[in-house]
Write a protein that holds these residues in place. Structure first.
Motif, short mmCIF file in Angstrom:
data_model
loop_
_atom_site.label_atom_id
_atom_site.label_comp_id
_atom_site.label_asym_id
_atom_site.label_seq_id
_atom_site.Cartn_x
_atom_site.Cartn_y
_atom_site.Cartn_z
N LEU A 253 8.67 57.56 63.14
CA LEU A 253 8.71 58.29 61.87
C LEU A 253 7.33 58.47 61.23
CD1 LEU A 253 11.93 56.75 60.23
CD2 LEU A 253 11.70 58.90 61.48
N HIS A 254 6.30 57.97 61.88
CA HIS A 254 4.96 58.04 61.27
C HIS A 254 4.48 59.48 61.09
CE1 HIS A 254 0.82 57.23 60.27
NE2 HIS A 254 0.42 57.91 61.34
N LYS A 255 4.71 60.33 62.09
CA LYS A 255 4.22 61.70 62.04
C LYS A 255 4.81 62.45 60.85
CE LYS A 255 3.71 65.90 64.80
NZ LYS A 255 3.97 66.56 66.11
N GLY B 38 18.69 60.19 54.98
CA GLY B 38 19.78 60.92 55.61
C GLY B 38 19.87 60.74 57.11
N ALA B 39 19.10 59.79 57.67
CA ALA B 39 19.09 59.57 59.12
C ALA B 39 20.18 58.59 59.52
CB ALA B 39 17.72 59.09 59.57
N THR B 40 21.43 58.91 59.16
CA THR B 40 22.53 58.00 59.46
C THR B 40 22.82 57.94 60.96
OG1 THR B 40 24.13 59.76 58.99
CG2 THR B 40 23.59 58.27 57.19
N LYS B 41 22.54 59.02 61.69
CA LYS B 41 22.75 59.00 63.14
C LYS B 41 21.80 58.02 63.81
CE LYS B 41 24.53 63.72 63.65
NZ LYS B 41 24.30 65.06 64.27
N MET B 42 20.55 58.01 63.35
CA MET B 42 19.57 57.08 63.92
C MET B 42 19.98 55.64 63.62
SD MET B 42 15.43 57.11 63.34
CE MET B 42 15.30 58.74 64.08
N ARG C 79 6.02 59.98 49.65
CA ARG C 79 4.88 59.08 49.58
C ARG C 79 5.26 57.84 48.77
NH1 ARG C 79 -1.06 60.69 47.05
NH2 ARG C 79 -1.94 58.58 47.04
N LYS C 80 5.93 58.07 47.65
CA LYS C 80 6.40 56.95 46.84
C LYS C 80 7.53 56.20 47.56
CE LYS C 80 6.52 57.24 42.40
NZ LYS C 80 6.87 57.64 41.01
N GLY C 81 8.38 56.94 48.28
CA GLY C 81 9.47 56.31 49.02
C GLY C 81 8.96 55.34 50.08
N ILE C 82 7.88 55.70 50.77
CA ILE C 82 7.30 54.82 51.80
C ILE C 82 6.67 53.60 51.13
CG2 ILE C 82 5.53 54.63 53.57
CD1 ILE C 82 7.95 56.28 54.40
N GLN C 83 5.96 53.81 50.02
CA GLN C 83 5.37 52.68 49.30
C GLN C 83 6.45 51.69 48.87
OE1 GLN C 83 3.89 53.32 45.28
NE2 GLN C 83 2.03 52.13 45.75
N ARG C 84 7.55 52.19 48.35
CA ARG C 84 8.66 51.33 47.94
C ARG C 84 9.26 50.59 49.14
NH1 ARG C 84 11.56 55.53 43.62
NH2 ARG C 84 10.44 54.76 41.77
N THR C 85 9.27 51.25 50.30
CA THR C 85 9.81 50.61 51.50
C THR C 85 8.95 49.41 51.91
OG1 THR C 85 10.69 52.73 52.27
CG2 THR C 85 10.47 50.97 53.91
N TYR C 86 7.64 49.56 51.85
CA TYR C 86 6.75 48.44 52.17
C TYR C 86 6.99 47.26 51.24
CZ TYR C 86 3.75 50.32 55.83
OH TYR C 86 3.28 50.77 57.03
N LEU D 66 13.08 44.46 65.99
CA LEU D 66 12.03 45.08 66.80
C LEU D 66 12.26 46.59 66.93
CD1 LEU D 66 11.61 42.44 69.68
CD2 LEU D 66 10.05 42.87 67.76
N ILE D 67 13.49 46.99 67.17
CA ILE D 67 13.79 48.41 67.32
C ILE D 67 13.57 49.17 66.02
CG2 ILE D 67 15.64 50.08 67.80
CD1 ILE D 67 16.81 48.06 69.76
N CYS D 68 14.03 48.58 64.91
CA CYS D 68 13.84 49.21 63.59
C CYS D 68 12.36 49.37 63.26
CB CYS D 68 14.53 48.38 62.51
SG CYS D 68 16.33 48.52 62.47
N ALA D 69 11.57 48.34 63.57
CA ALA D 69 10.13 48.40 63.31
C ALA D 69 9.48 49.51 64.13
CB ALA D 69 9.49 47.06 63.62
N PHE D 70 9.90 49.66 65.39
CA PHE D 70 9.36 50.72 66.25
C PHE D 70 9.69 52.10 65.68
CE2 PHE D 70 10.01 53.74 69.76
CZ PHE D 70 8.73 53.75 70.31
N ILE D 71 10.92 52.27 65.23
CA ILE D 71 11.34 53.56 64.66
C ILE D 71 10.52 53.88 63.41
CG2 ILE D 71 13.23 54.74 63.46
CD1 ILE D 71 15.15 53.31 65.39
#
Length: 448
Positions: free
Chosen positions: A213-215, A152-156, A79-86, A203-208
């Motif tokens: 990843l929203h769920k 850890g989603a280095t493949k993505m 939850r904090k990680g997502i807030q920091r991402t924004y 655009l692709i990164c935003a979609f991902i």
């Protein structure tokens, strides 16, 4: 040991492929436009250095997000990680607009300050302006990739890089030479291709992030949108330190390039060809350095920093093995590889000579990246800033000036200065990594 190495490789190999695709894209593009002549090679090379500086100044946001999200992921507090991402994304958008404005207003002046010939400035100004526009998207993309690597989603992250780099290569060739009914735009076409590729990646990164990843991470929740002054201050401070560290390195490389440019356009072209090829050595260095940040950060988040120290060591061992193999290939096939870039004998022979000398010296660049990645994982950003400033401005730049203009050692003098600098820097960071009191390492939190 083998289990740890497998875990490292699972994270590092996709990052290696990702960095390889970016490096390969830059290399192929340089080979394509290189058919237009040594002047064009020099323009693209100088533009790459300038873009490296622009990127470096703001790259601290992506690096900071990478290690903070890795720690949050390890601690189970996404939850904090997502807030920091924004917060990081808001900052990237603002700075992206600034970068675009600088390119629109000052591309020609920046090229002139580099010290290139009048012909280089007049021919390359609009191309550099286009590269600035591409970089505006690039720093946003770097933040997205920082998040993906943090979880850890280095493949993505790898898949995104592969998908978006292929169109850049195809468009560069198509628009540069006017193939398949498209206009022949020369160097301008190569610049347009970069903008298209970087914009597509955004655009692709935003979609991902916002959809796929929203769920799992609730990336569109109201809490994520909320801003925290303390978190903003933390990210700004850490990003500033890491950004200034990277900018210190890149600015010294810019001055190094300006010194080489004063030798001759052909010396500059050879220098850029050699740097382009040696960037394949930077690939495993960056990939394993990023892996060290992820693993160390996650172990710190879990409250087991000593395991992070061990992971950092194993990452450095594996990364060094990759660099030895790559250095051997570069040493054996230096002449054949440089000949791919240009038919100018003076340029490709000088570039090959530089590569042979530095084939194994790039191990020290590896040490720098591996252990700096580990130090980022624990948030030891102040040390990285200080040592970067000291070795860049009190070792690298003075040595480059003395070797080139006082001793008159030409291009070889420039590269001796470069690798003396990398050797001192790499050893310093490695010593810091092992002298750190790992039992005292804690999760990075905003100061109250």
């Amino acid at each position: 040991m083998l289990r740890n190495w497998k875990e490292i490789l699972v994270l590092a190999i996709p990052s290696l492929v990702s960095f390889a695709s970016m490096t390969m894209t830059g290399t192929i593009n340089l080979i394509v436009v290189g058919q237009l002549g040594a002047l064009i090679i020099a323009i693209v090379g100088v533009s790459n250095i300038i873009m490296y500086n622009a990127f470096a100044l703001f790259s601290g946001i992506g690096h900071t997000l990478n290690y903070l999200v890795a720690q949050n992921n390890g601690a189970g507090d996404m939850r904090k990680g997502i807030q920091r991402t924004y917060i990081a994304l808001y900052m990237c958008i603002a700075f992206g607009l600034v970068i675009a404005l600088v390119g629109w207003i000052g591309a020609g002046d920046i090229l002139r300050w580099t010290g290139g010939s009048k012909e280089l400035v007049s021919t390359g100004s609009f191309y550099l302006e286009l590269r600035f526009y591409g970089m505006a998207f690039g720093i946003i993309n770097f933040a997205f990739h920082g998040f993906l690597r943090g979880i850890g989603a280095t493949k993505m992250s790898m898949v995104v890089s592969l998908i978006t780099n292929v169109p850049i290569i195809l468009l560069t060739y198509t628009l540069t030479f006017g193939e398949w009914g498209f206009p022949e735009l020369g160097l301008t076409g190569a610049g347009i291709a970069v903008i298209f590729g970087e914009g597509l990646q955004t655009l692709i990164c935003a979609f991902i992030f916002f959809v796929l990843l929203h769920k799992k991470y609730q990336t569109r929740s109201r809490v994520a949108f909320s801003l925290s002054w303390l978190e903003t201050k933390l990210i700004s401070t850490e990003s500033g330190k890491l950004g200034i560290q990277e900018f210190s390195l890149s600015l010294s490389m810019y001055i190094f390039t300006a010194f080489v440019a004063r030798l001759s356009d052909k010396a500059l072209a050879a220098n850029e060809v050699a740097l382009s090829i040696m960037s394949f050595g930077f690939m495993p260095a960056f990939a394993f350095g990023s892996t060290a940040t992820i693993l160390v950060g996650q172990f710190v988040g879990k409250g087991t920093p000593l395991l992070g120290r061990s992971a950092g060591t194993n990452t450095a061992i594996l990364g060094s093995m990759f660099l030895i193999v790559l250095g051997t290939i570069e040493l054996i096939f230096a002449n054949q590889i440089t000949h791919l870039y240009t038919n100018d004998k003076e340029v490709y022979e000088l570039a090959a000579y530089l590569i042979k000398v530095s084939a194994y010296l790039q191990l020290f660049d590896g040490l720098l990246n591996f252990f700096a990645g580990g130090l980022r994982g624990i948030g030891d950003t102040t040390f990285l800033l200080r040592v970067s400033f000291i070795v860049s401005w009190f070792v690298f730049v003075p040595l480059a000036y003395v070797f080139i203009f006082v001793f008159h050692w030409g291009s070889m003098g420039a590269w001796l200065a470069l690798y003396t600098f990398l050797t001192i820097f790499g050893i310093s960071v490695m010593i810091r990594f092992y002298r750190t009191d790992w039992t005292a390492v804690r999760l990075k939190e905003a100061a109250h």
